[in-house]
Design a protein around this motif. Structure first.
Motif, short mmCIF file in Angstrom:
data_model
loop_
_atom_site.label_atom_id
_atom_site.label_comp_id
_atom_site.label_asym_id
_atom_site.label_seq_id
_atom_site.Cartn_x
_atom_site.Cartn_y
_atom_site.Cartn_z
N ALA A 81 -0.52 3.99 7.72
CA ALA A 81 0.04 4.89 8.71
C ALA A 81 0.94 6.04 7.98
O ALA A 81 1.13 7.02 8.33
N LEU A 82 1.45 5.53 6.77
CA LEU A 82 2.38 6.44 6.14
C LEU A 82 1.57 7.37 5.29
O LEU A 82 2.35 8.31 4.75
N GLY A 83 0.41 6.91 4.89
CA GLY A 83 -0.31 7.97 3.94
C GLY A 83 0.29 8.28 2.72
O GLY A 83 0.82 7.35 2.15
N ASP A 84 0.30 9.31 2.30
CA ASP A 84 1.09 9.72 1.01
C ASP A 84 2.39 9.70 1.06
O ASP A 84 3.14 10.19 0.14
N ARG A 85 3.12 9.39 2.27
CA ARG A 85 4.71 9.42 2.47
C ARG A 85 5.02 10.54 2.13
O ARG A 85 6.52 10.70 2.17
N CYS A 105 19.81 -4.88 6.83
CA CYS A 105 18.82 -4.27 5.98
C CYS A 105 18.90 -2.92 5.41
O CYS A 105 19.24 -2.18 5.89
N ALA A 106 18.36 -3.06 4.17
CA ALA A 106 18.48 -1.89 3.57
C ALA A 106 16.71 -1.63 3.15
O ALA A 106 16.41 -2.45 2.64
N VAL A 107 16.03 -0.30 3.35
CA VAL A 107 14.80 -0.17 3.04
C VAL A 107 14.63 1.21 2.23
O VAL A 107 15.29 2.20 2.65
N ASP A 108 13.74 1.03 1.22
CA ASP A 108 13.17 2.40 0.53
C ASP A 108 11.58 2.14 0.81
O ASP A 108 11.03 1.24 0.19
N VAL A 109 10.80 3.01 1.28
CA VAL A 109 9.48 2.92 1.90
C VAL A 109 8.69 3.78 0.85
O VAL A 109 7.56 4.09 1.17
N SER A 110 9.30 3.80 -0.61
CA SER A 110 8.37 4.86 -1.50
C SER A 110 7.29 4.20 -1.94
O SER A 110 6.58 5.03 -2.73
N THR A 178 11.43 5.98 8.10
CA THR A 178 9.70 6.37 8.30
C THR A 178 9.72 7.60 9.37
O THR A 178 8.78 8.52 9.49
N ALA A 179 11.15 8.09 9.57
CA ALA A 179 11.23 9.40 10.26
C ALA A 179 10.81 10.59 9.73
O ALA A 179 10.82 10.57 8.34
N GLU A 180 10.25 11.49 10.09
CA GLU A 180 9.98 12.68 9.57
C GLU A 180 11.20 13.78 9.08
O GLU A 180 12.01 13.66 9.70
N ASN A 181 11.14 13.84 7.88
CA ASN A 181 12.28 14.93 7.40
C ASN A 181 12.19 16.34 7.77
O ASN A 181 11.15 16.61 8.18
#
Length: 195
Positions: A81-85, A105-110, A178-181
């Motif tokens: 769902a994130l595609g190329d992020r 929780c801390a996350v990096d979705v890279s 995952t929100a759009e910047n």
């Protein structure tokens, strides 16, 4: 472009079909165990995700295969769902109190998978759910989604509350990450999230 994915995974141990929508949608979860359903529903609702999940597993053995395999499938759905992020905020974090327990929780979705998990549950089971499977679920999610995921519950007396605080903290962190910047750009000095 719709940010959604459907993943189907069948093995001799589990049969799982999952649809994930990053921008919302219906939430219907059925894994065969109430507490795990409750946690996955909380993850979807608090993250603002759509989640339709049907999992059939060998609960006659124990909950391990169903819980871990659900993490695998959910992770793959996030990855698709994130595609190329590109165009996402990338990072998120949250602290969630649940009565006497506190989850972080801390996350990096890279795209780089890594799990740090720090929680000791006082009770070994919550209903039909083995509390040790909490870490296994998040490891499977992290590995298959490509998330750097740090989860911590520094205190708590009730395993239900502690695990729920972690799932909800993860939900809020993932919602932000995952929100759009505002720029649509890849938030990396490399200009890409590829390794």
């Amino acid at each position: 472009m719709e940010r959604a994915a459907t993943v189907v995974r069948q093995t001799k141990e589990t049969n799982i079909e999952l649809t994930l929508g990053l921008d919302g949608g219906e939430v219907v979860v059925d894994t065969g165990v109430g507490f795990f359903d409750h946690m996955l529903t909380a993850l979807a609702v608090h993250g603002g995700f759509g989640l339709q999940l049907k999992a059939e597993g060998d609960w006659n053995v124990d909950c391990h295969h169903t819980v871990e395999d659900t993490g695998i499938v959910l992770g793959r759905a996030f990855k698709q769902a994130l595609g190329d992020r590109s165009g996402i905020v990338r990072y998120g974090h949250a602290m969630i109190p649940m009565d006497e327990a506190l989850g972080f929780c801390a996350v990096d979705v890279s795209g780089r998978p890594y799990l740090v998990f720090d929680a000791a549950f006082p009770q070994e089971r919550v209903g039909d759910f083995d509390t040790c499977m909490t870490e296994e679920f998040f490891r499977a999610l992290s590995d298959n989604a490509g998330f750097t995921l740090h989860l911590r519950c520094p205190y708590g007396k009730n395993s239900h509350h502690m695990i729920e605080a972690l799932f909800k903290a993860c939900a809020h962190a993932l919602c932000d990450a995952t929100a759009e910047n505002s720029t649509g750009a890849v938030l990396s000095t490399k200009g890409t999230f590829s390794r």
